[in-house]
Design an enzyme around this catalytic site. Sequence first.
Site, PDB file in Angstrom:
ATOM      1  CB  ILE A 132     -12.327  19.217 -16.471  1.00  0.00           C
ATOM      2  CG1 ILE A 132     -12.312  19.090 -18.004  1.00  0.00           C
ATOM      3  CG2 ILE A 132     -12.429  17.836 -15.824  1.00  0.00           C
ATOM      4  CD1 ILE A 132     -11.068  18.410 -18.553  1.00  0.00           C
TER       5      ILE A 132
ATOM      6  CB  ILE B 136      -0.740  25.928 -15.570  1.00  0.00           C
ATOM      7  CG1 ILE B 136       0.627  25.359 -15.162  1.00  0.00           C
ATOM      8  CG2 ILE B 136      -1.521  26.421 -14.357  1.00  0.00           C
ATOM      9  CD1 ILE B 136       1.575  26.406 -14.585  1.00  0.00           C
ATOM     10  CB  THR B 137      -0.594  24.965 -21.031  1.00  0.00           C
ATOM     11  OG1 THR B 137      -1.487  26.088 -21.217  1.00  0.00           O
ATOM     12  CG2 THR B 137      -1.404  23.673 -21.016  1.00  0.00           C
TER      13      THR B 137
ATOM     14  CD  GLN C 248       0.641  21.040 -24.896  1.00  0.00           C
ATOM     15  OE1 GLN C 248       0.279  19.874 -24.990  1.00  0.00           O
ATOM     16  NE2 GLN C 248      -0.178  21.997 -24.477  1.00  0.00           N
TER      17      GLN C 248
ATOM     18  CE1 TYR D  80      -1.328  20.264 -19.462  1.00  0.00           C
ATOM     19  CE2 TYR D  80      -1.447  18.939 -21.463  1.00  0.00           C
ATOM     20  CZ  TYR D  80      -2.056  19.467 -20.340  1.00  0.00           C
ATOM     21  OH  TYR D  80      -3.372  19.204 -20.084  1.00  0.00           O
TER      22      TYR D  80
ATOM     23  N   GLY E 123      -9.194  14.097 -23.928  1.00  0.00           N
ATOM     24  CA  GLY E 123      -8.767  14.690 -25.185  1.00  0.00           C
ATOM     25  C   GLY E 123      -9.047  16.183 -25.162  1.00  0.00           C
TER      26      GLY E 123
END
Length: 240
Positions: A14, A85-86, A144, A147, A178
Amino acid sequence: MARIALITGGVTGIGAATAKLLRKSGYTVVANYFGNDDKAQSFAQETGIPVYSWTVADFAASQAGVAKVVADVGPIDILVNNAGITRDGTLHKMTEEQWRSVIDVDLGGCFNMCRAVIEGMRERRFGRIVNISSVNGLSGQFGQTNYAAAKAGVLGFTKALALEGAARNITVNAIAPGYTDTAMVAAVPEQAMVGVLASVPVGRLGTPEEIARGVLFLVEDEAGFVTGATLSINGGKYMA
């Protein structure tokens, strides 16, 4: 003179799509990155967009990085906080490092970068800040907690800073993408991706370019009446 835009995490996904679109639309663009020098240099050669390396998780590094950009290019009018980041895992198995690294980059990075540019924006009485959140910050997501907490925090941060900046013509908005066709989503196991796509009414992943168009709208001079907003671009996956 073209307005100067800084995009964090700006050489892939992105961020890269946003950098390219803003440059094509007449902005002077600078991209931040961290950790992949080869990719960054390839991006710079391909696009002509200068790249600067620092981790947004580090307050001092962010201050120094912004100062370097200002010295080289000029005052920053537009900031897009895209770096993220994840480190997924269910809470009962999540390590402290998994928690802190995501909070420090995804949420702390917004503070560090906004803190580095906000005084200049206030002095010049103009600014456009766009913080990239996530649909999972709105809806939550299994595995998550780190996150989702960080991305939900970005939304609260955005609204509060929007109130502080409004009188100085500084708008602060968020985009909650999304599931988008990026390297981060590509890491999702194939079997799990079947379920992801089934949950998206339009039946496909978004593209980085579709998210970038939302950023372009929010950073324009003409978008001065839009602040404190969250723009959801998620194919109908979550509607609030």
